[in-house]
Design a protein around this motif. Structure first.
Motif, PDB file in Angstrom:
ATOM      1  N   SER A 173      40.075  35.350  34.868  1.00  0.00           N
ATOM      2  CA  SER A 173      41.509  35.694  34.830  1.00  0.00           C
ATOM      3  C   SER A 173      41.814  37.095  34.293  1.00  0.00           C
ATOM      4  O   SER A 173      42.685  37.768  34.850  1.00  0.00           O
ATOM      5  CB  SER A 173      42.287  34.666  34.007  1.00  0.00           C
ATOM      6  OG  SER A 173      41.991  33.396  34.460  1.00  0.00           O
ATOM      7  N   THR A 179      41.296  39.406  37.103  1.00  0.00           N
ATOM      8  CA  THR A 179      42.366  39.218  38.084  1.00  0.00           C
ATOM      9  C   THR A 179      43.642  39.923  37.615  1.00  0.00           C
ATOM     10  O   THR A 179      44.303  40.627  38.392  1.00  0.00           O
ATOM     11  CB  THR A 179      42.654  37.716  38.305  1.00  0.00           C
ATOM     12  OG1 THR A 179      41.440  37.085  38.692  1.00  0.00           O
ATOM     13  CG2 THR A 179      43.700  37.482  39.363  1.00  0.00           C
ATOM     14  N   GLY A 202      39.279  38.184  40.576  1.00  0.00           N
ATOM     15  CA  GLY A 202      38.465  36.990  40.305  1.00  0.00           C
ATOM     16  C   GLY A 202      37.239  36.931  41.203  1.00  0.00           C
ATOM     17  O   GLY A 202      36.119  36.687  40.729  1.00  0.00           O
TER      18      GLY A 202
END
Ligand code: NAD
Length: 368
Positions: A160, A163, A305
């Protein structure tokens, strides 16, 4: 004796193969195991760029047709995502048909791992909706073709933060396109959903001096943010689409840009982590363009990701993963330029660039 209805059986087989040929899927593996209750489908869309990689989703699909449709759609999406991110990966995905709260067992995941292993690396799996790290650890007992494992298992851990960095880069590129400068200082940004990705995105935005608004269904997630950044404003769930904002960052659910919301959104940029933000990309992608909103294609900006997983597969290097994620900025600018030159929506420009890379590499692969 089982009665074989020859004509209808042949028709059923044809309809599955027809579905595969519609988007040119390479291979689909149907997996079943009576003892563990496993029913799964692994779809490999395209392996021109490399082995297919994509998560496994566990969902209580009402019908097998629904499961097949989902896995075909998702695996194709992975081909585009990896291509646009510049990765040497193809697109694949798996679905396990079952209730993630009731139907899990060690044996089921290990049996699934055996099926993944039978593909000999042509498909690499990872976590997706309904699957936890613990489940993937069980899959990994039976196959080495698993990515996104926790650090203690030699994996790269939670993707995360990577991302979130990619979303931030995509947002800055969108600002450059829309305002002529990529600074987000003073910009009003509405972050919908402050879970794993949204919370880290807020950190980047606050650091840059953006005026951040947040919304979430969980009070404690909101509190965690406002305790850390007292200047962040909380917006009620039903007011998200109506607030005065420059940038809308969907980081919770898909399909939030739809017939109901599109005329309410007063933003000039849409850039967020959620998958499939446009309810119908051909319809809403066009409307967004006509309204002068810069839409950063979701599968481009949320690629951090998969980039992180890729580096786990080839030998993990966090710095390299972050630097490749930073490239989302330049790719977004290329997409915006193509969209402006050809007067096509940004989602279409992104699709065309992803397809062009696959075609170009297909040609390279054709020689020894
Ligand atoms: P998450 O589950 O950690 O966070 C989602 C947050 O959205 C939660 O806090 C949830 O309470 C909130 N939420 C749910 N419904 C909401 C609503 N109606 N309004 C406001 N908030 C709502 O998920 P995540 O890992 O942060 O991922 C966010 C999105 O990005 C998802 O759509 C995910 O599929 C996508 N995505 C995530 C990654 C990743 O690396 N985690 C990668 C690619 C795409």
């Amino acid at each position: 004796m089982i009665e074989v209805k020859e004509t209808s059986d042949v028709q059923a087989v044809q309809s599955v193969i027809d579905q595969l040929s519609k988007f040119d899927h390479e291979q689909v593996l149907f997996c079943q195991d009576k003892t563990t209750g496993l029913k799964a489908i692994i779809a490999i869309h395209n392996t021109v760029l490399g082995p297919s990689l994509g998560g496994t989703r566990m969902w209580a699909y009402k019908t097998e047709t629904e499961a097949l449709t989902d896995v075909l759609r998702l695996s194709r999406g992975m081909t585009y995502k990896s291509s646009l991110a510049g990765l040497n990966l193809g697109g694949g995905k798996a679905v396990i048909i079952g209730d993630a709260r009731k139907d899990k067992s060690e044996a089921l995941f290990r049996r699934f791992g055996k099926f993944v292993n039978s593909l000999a690396g042509k498909y690499i799996t990872a976590e997706d909706v309904g699957i936890t790290t613990r489940d993937m650890e069980l899959v990994a007992l039976e196959t080495e073709h698993v990515a996104g494992l926790p650090e203690y298992m030699g994996g790269s851990g939670d993707p995360s933060p990577v991302t979130a960095y990619g979303v931030y880069m995509g947002m800055k590129a969108s600002a450059k396109q829309q305002y002529g400068s990529d600074s987000l200082n003073g910009k009003k940004v509405m972050v919908q959903g402050v879970g794993h990705v949204g919370a880290t995105l807020v950190d980047y935005l606050v650091k840059e001096g953006a005026q951040v608004m947040i919304s979430d269904i969980f009070e404690d997630s909101l509190k965690a943010i406002t305790n850390k950044h007292s200047q962040v404003q909380v917006v009620a769930l039903d007011q998200v689409y109506d607030v005065d904002m420059d940038i809308y960052a969907p980081c919770a659910l898909g399909a939030t840009v739809n017939d109901d919301t599109i005329n309410r959104l007063k933003c000039s940029i849409i850039a967020g982590a959620a998958n499939n933000q446009l309810a119908d990309e051909t319809v809403h992608g066009k409307v967004v363009m006509e309204k002068g909103i810069v839409y950063a294609p979701d599968y481009l900006v949320n690629a951090g990701g998969i980039i992180n997983c890729y580096w786990e597969v080839i030998g993990y290097n966090r710095e390299a993963a972050m630097s490749q994620t930073e490239e989302i900025y330049n790719t977004a600018l290329r997409i915006f330029a193509k969209s402006a030159d050809e007067q096509i929506p940004t989602y279409l420009a992104a699709n065309q660039l992803a397809e062009a890379r696959i075609e170009a590499i297909k040609h390279v692969q054709s020689s020894f």
